[in-house]
Motif scaffolding. Structure first.
Motif, short mmCIF file in Angstrom:
data_model
loop_
_atom_site.label_atom_id
_atom_site.label_comp_id
_atom_site.label_asym_id
_atom_site.label_seq_id
_atom_site.Cartn_x
_atom_site.Cartn_y
_atom_site.Cartn_z
N THR A 1 0.86 -1.11 -0.20
CA THR A 1 -0.10 0.05 0.11
C THR A 1 0.80 1.23 -0.05
OG1 THR A 1 -1.86 -1.23 1.22
CG2 THR A 1 -1.98 1.16 1.17
N ASN A 2 1.94 1.38 0.79
CA ASN A 2 3.14 2.34 1.05
C ASN A 2 3.77 2.53 -0.37
OD1 ASN A 2 1.94 3.07 3.53
ND2 ASN A 2 3.46 1.97 4.60
N ALA A 3 4.14 1.61 -0.95
CA ALA A 3 5.07 1.44 -2.07
C ALA A 3 4.51 2.10 -3.26
CB ALA A 3 5.41 0.34 -2.35
N TYR A 4 2.98 2.39 -3.51
CA TYR A 4 2.51 2.58 -4.76
C TYR A 4 2.37 4.08 -4.50
CZ TYR A 4 -0.20 3.48 -8.80
OH TYR A 4 -0.66 3.85 -10.06
N GLN A 5 2.57 4.87 -5.77
CA GLN A 5 1.96 6.26 -5.91
C GLN A 5 1.74 6.70 -7.39
OE1 GLN A 5 5.35 8.56 -4.04
NE2 GLN A 5 4.03 8.81 -2.21
N LEU A 6 0.79 7.29 -7.55
CA LEU A 6 0.47 7.80 -8.92
C LEU A 6 0.70 9.24 -8.94
CD1 LEU A 6 -0.78 7.51 -11.82
CD2 LEU A 6 -2.99 7.82 -10.68
N LEU A 7 1.68 9.62 -9.78
CA LEU A 7 2.07 11.28 -10.02
C LEU A 7 1.44 11.64 -11.31
CD1 LEU A 7 3.63 13.72 -8.94
CD2 LEU A 7 5.48 12.97 -10.43
N ILE A 8 0.68 12.52 -10.90
CA ILE A 8 0.15 13.27 -12.09
C ILE A 8 0.54 14.59 -12.42
CG2 ILE A 8 -2.21 14.29 -13.18
CD1 ILE A 8 -3.66 11.95 -11.63
N GLU A 9 1.34 14.94 -13.67
CA GLU A 9 1.90 16.18 -13.93
C GLU A 9 1.10 17.17 -14.73
OE1 GLU A 9 6.25 15.33 -13.54
OE2 GLU A 9 5.61 13.89 -14.67
N ASP A 10 0.14 16.40 -15.54
CA ASP A 10 -0.76 17.55 -16.50
C ASP A 10 -1.94 17.47 -15.81
OD1 ASP A 10 -2.27 18.26 -18.68
OD2 ASP A 10 -1.85 16.50 -19.97
N GLU A 11 -2.24 18.64 -15.57
CA GLU A 11 -3.78 19.28 -14.86
C GLU A 11 -4.90 18.59 -15.62
OE1 GLU A 11 -5.23 23.23 -13.00
OE2 GLU A 11 -3.51 23.11 -14.13
N ALA A 12 -4.90 18.45 -16.80
CA ALA A 12 -6.02 17.72 -17.76
C ALA A 12 -6.44 16.35 -17.10
CB ALA A 12 -5.80 17.86 -19.03
N ASP A 13 -5.50 15.79 -16.47
CA ASP A 13 -5.64 14.46 -16.13
C ASP A 13 -6.51 14.35 -14.58
OD1 ASP A 13 -4.52 13.12 -18.24
OD2 ASP A 13 -2.68 12.96 -17.28
N LEU A 14 -6.73 15.77 -14.22
CA LEU A 14 -7.36 15.82 -12.92
C LEU A 14 -8.89 16.08 -12.86
CD1 LEU A 14 -5.01 18.43 -11.05
CD2 LEU A 14 -5.11 15.86 -10.80
N ALA A 15 -9.32 16.13 -14.61
CA ALA A 15 -10.84 16.33 -14.77
C ALA A 15 -11.66 15.24 -14.06
CB ALA A 15 -11.07 16.36 -16.30
N GLY A 16 -12.70 16.23 -13.46
CA GLY A 16 -13.80 15.18 -12.66
C GLY A 16 -13.33 15.21 -11.11
N LEU A 17 -12.31 15.27 -11.08
CA LEU A 17 -11.84 15.03 -9.46
C LEU A 17 -12.20 16.22 -8.55
CD1 LEU A 17 -8.28 13.56 -9.81
CD2 LEU A 17 -10.30 12.31 -9.36
N ASP B 1 8.75 17.06 -2.19
CA ASP B 1 9.53 17.90 -3.28
C ASP B 1 9.19 17.46 -4.86
OD1 ASP B 1 10.71 19.24 -1.21
OD2 ASP B 1 12.14 17.73 -0.97
N LYS B 2 8.06 16.96 -4.97
CA LYS B 2 7.57 16.63 -6.39
C LYS B 2 6.58 17.61 -6.95
CE LYS B 2 8.40 11.82 -5.49
NZ LYS B 2 7.60 10.35 -5.16
N LYS B 3 6.77 17.60 -8.31
CA LYS B 3 6.07 18.77 -9.07
C LYS B 3 4.53 17.89 -9.35
CE LYS B 3 8.47 22.88 -10.56
NZ LYS B 3 9.48 22.77 -9.62
N GLY B 4 3.41 18.24 -9.14
CA GLY B 4 2.40 17.73 -9.80
C GLY B 4 1.29 17.16 -8.54
N TRP B 5 0.70 16.17 -8.63
CA TRP B 5 -0.23 15.68 -7.70
C TRP B 5 -0.22 14.31 -7.50
CZ3 TRP B 5 -0.91 18.91 -12.04
CH2 TRP B 5 -1.55 20.32 -11.70
N LEU B 6 -0.05 13.82 -5.97
CA LEU B 6 0.21 12.53 -5.71
C LEU B 6 -1.02 11.98 -5.38
CD1 LEU B 6 3.56 12.02 -4.06
CD2 LEU B 6 3.10 11.04 -5.88
#
Length: 676
Positions: free
Chosen positions: A177-193, A209-214
């Motif tokens: 559970t702790n090992a997986y992360q999904l990093l989204i860097e393109d704001e368009a991929d956040l549609a609907g959230l 220290d990452k750019k985007g959304w985790l």
């Protein structure tokens, strides 16, 4: 070390979390184990003839230091673990298993208990004392006291191995559970959230220290993502990651652990004279046998499956009409269900969340408990905590007497396993003229607050809070003599009644008026939203019921048959799911390697109990509805017949005393919309 094995020099004898160091545990366990052995030896070597008091009752109060230490350690191992605690757990588990075997396989001790048991008809015992005597005798007889020679050693070996395997299973699930992360860097991929989810994901990315959304596999991140994300490919990616937890070719793979646990449990049951592990477990349940459980699940399956298939077709048609989806997949279910719910009821979970601020929902749960049971919750700041986010409360009755200490722990973090549970740091009991009150805790993984918003709960999180609070009330209102019969120490298929009945209040206008208030304006939730919540309560309930039945059948598959020929977990699961399957199979996913309830929790051969207890809770709540949901007289009956009695009598005896009749299945089918 002595800090963990003496009475705590703290207010209400609460756990001194801040004073405990990791290096204290091993010596403390060694000391507490030795103390327990000495207490047992004193009972065995007592020159006086065995009596209820000097044998059965003395056993009931032995090992209390170890029990207290174990509850503190293993609760932290679930809610606030680290690598060091996990190593300690691996060392301690076999020692505790060995001690348990030392006690239950001690023939001289069993002989003393047996002598008292054989005189039971002539002893002047209370109902609770009779229950304790029968339970003590059965615990020994069912756990190998009658085994001879090599068979005893084999049982010891199996139990030691199982203790370590179950721990390893849980640690692997947490690591995955702790090992997986999904990093989204393109704001368009956040549609609907939802905005709140996006804000939390940005904060998490920034903290690393990452750019985007985790996004992660923690429920407050995972569930809303697969429910709202318009990007189907990303929903698929996250769903696949969740479905392959501990089912990947890496060091955290649980396939071998699953097979070993199932086979060892079977071997153990056979050694003790039972057909399977399920036969062993269910002999001490309301359901009594695997046949009865399978008949119960099959009966529900017949009633739910036509509705589930209709609903699945409807959802598939809706997805096709909306987005041209030709095959509904598992990562589409929550997304299109939410869209269909919005269309049908004009009800969006995100529109509801502003009315469910965590602090207000919690206050509403407390007010519900006051109206029903006369309980008062006062937050206090002078009790030790194991994490800064934990809140502590003194719970008192109308007379101002202390009823319980209550801990709450609501948000996900790295060292905390997923899900929600109630537990206790200290049970209730009466000993040497003193009444000890319980220390109870609920642990959840709710949507945390963000920089701009407080913690706002989904409606499902609201019902989860009330569910765990129901378990907590069962622990808090306990009123028994012996710790082993107190609070939630009941038959496993009865333990969910106090929790599940509490969920019903979340759907009632009178109860919602207590806490469903807009976090910014303070206005009460509008009546039309309350009506929609009630209307939507049975939305897609056929599919939800089928899903729960499928988990129950998988559990009975692993534990109600001989598992020795199973080599492929995936093939075995597909066979078990055949009668409940709606979605196409996902080849790279399997449930068993992360099915913690049955391989690491207490639900092996017991997952059916959620549905079993639903029959009880729907029937019991119907009684409240007929007389008023805050009817103090009915609540007092429930408290005195069920909540306070723990495991002192057979559950059906307690239920009949409360309800005046056996539970009927109709209220559940009606509530679920499954009655024609």
């Amino acid at each position: 070390m002595a800090i963990l094995t003496n009475t705590f020099n703290t207010l209400h004898n609460t756990a001194p979390f801040s004073q405990i160091k990791n290096e204290d545990y091993i010596p403390a366990f060694e000391e507490a184990i030795q103390k327990t052995k000495d207490e047992v030896d004193a009972i065995v070597n007592n020159p006086a003839p065995p009596t209820f008091e000097n044998t059965v009752e003395a056993m009931a109060f032995s090992g209390m230091t170890l029990d207290r230490l174990s509850s503190i350690f293993f609760n932290l191992h679930s809610a606030e673990t680290n690598d060091e605690l996990e190593k300690i757990a691996q060392k301690v588990a076999p020692k505790l298993s060995e001690l348990s075997n030392d006690i239950t396989l001690n023939f001289d001790l069993f002989e003393r208990i047996q002598k008292v048991y054989e005189q039971r008809a002539d002893l002047d015992l209370s109902t609770e004392q009779r229950t304790l005597l029968e339970k003590s005798y059965k615990d020994f007889a069912r756990n190998g006291a009658l085994l001879q020679g090599e068979a005893k050693e084999e049982l010891r070996k199996i139990d030691a191995e199982l203790a370590v395997l179950k721990l390893k299973f849980g640690e692997n699930v947490l690591a995955e559970t702790n090992a997986y992360q999904l990093l989204i860097e393109d704001e368009a991929d956040l549609a609907g959230l939802p905005d709140g989810l996006i804000e939390a994901a940005a904060a998490l990315a920034e903290s690393q220290d990452k750019k985007g959304w985790l996004f992660t596999l923690d429920y407050p991140s995972y569930i809303p993502f697969v429910t709202y994300a318009d990007n189907r490919a990303l929903r698929r990616e996250l769903a696949l990651a969740a479905g392959r937890k501990a089912f990947q070719d890496n060091e955290y793979n649980n396939e071998e652990n699953v097979l070993k646990i199932a086979k060892l449990r079977f071997q153990r049951a056979q050694l003790l004279g039972y057909d399977t592990h399920a036969h062993f477990v269910l002999a001490e349940r309301m359901a009594q046998s695997p046949d009865k459980v399978k008949a119960f699940l099959d009966d529900l399956l017949q009633k739910a499956k036509p509705a589930a298939e209709r609903e699945f077709q409807e959802l598939s048609d809706f997805a096709k009409k909306l987005d041209g989806i030709t095959q509904l997949e598992k990562w589409d279910g929550a997304y299109y269900a939410e869209k269909l719910k919005q269309e049908r009821f004009n009800l969006d979970d995100e529109k509801l969340k502003p009315y469910f601020q965590l602090e207000k929902v919690l206050a509403g749960a407390y007010e519900t408990a006051r109206l029903l049971y006369g309980l008062h919750f006062k937050e206090v700041h002078n009790l030790d905590k194991y994490h800064p986010e934990v809140q502590t409360f003194e719970v008192s009755n109308d007379a101002g007497e202390l009823v319980a200490i209550f801990y709450t722990d609501f948000f996900p973090r790295k060292g905390k396993r997923n899900g929600a549970w109630m537990t206790s740091f200290k049970p209730q009991y009466h000993y040497q003229g003193i009444e000890e009150r319980p220390h109870v805790s609920i642990v959840c993984n709710f949507t945390p607050p963000t920089a701009s918003k407080p913690s706002l709960l989904t409606f499902q999180e609201v019902t989860t809070l009330f569910h765990e609070f129901g378990h907590a009330l069962h622990g808090m209102l306990a009123d028994t003599t012996y710790p082993g019969l107190s609070g939630t120490s009941v038959y496993w298929d009865f333990v969910e009644l106090p929790s599940q009945i509490m969920e019903n209040w979340c759907y009632e206008e009178e109860a919602l008026a207590l806490f469903a208030k807009h976090y910014q304006t303070g206005e009460n939730i509008p009546m039309e939203l309350v009506e929609k919540i009630k209307e939507s309560a049975s939305f897609l309930e056929g599919m939800a019921t089928l899903r729960q039945i499928s988990f129950g059948l998988l559990d009975m598959g692993w534990h109600g048959t001989d598992p020795r020929a199973i080599s492929s977990i995936k093939d075995f699961e597909n066979q078990q799911f055949a009668s409940t399957k709606l979605y196409p199979d996902v080849a790279e996913n399997a449930m068993s390697p992360s099915f913690s309830h049955i391989f690491n929790g207490g639900y092996s051969s017991g997952y059916y109990s959620y549905k079993w207890a639903e029959v009880l809770d729907a029937d019991a709540f119907a009684y409240f509805q007929e007389n008023g949901i805050f009817n103090r007289e009915i609540a007092t009956k429930f408290k005195e017949s069920v909540l306070s009695k723990g495991g002192t009598e057979h559950p059906m005896t307690l239920y009949l005393r409360f309800r005046g009749q056996e539970p009927q299945v109709e209220p559940l089918l009606k509530r679920a919309g499954l009655l024609k």
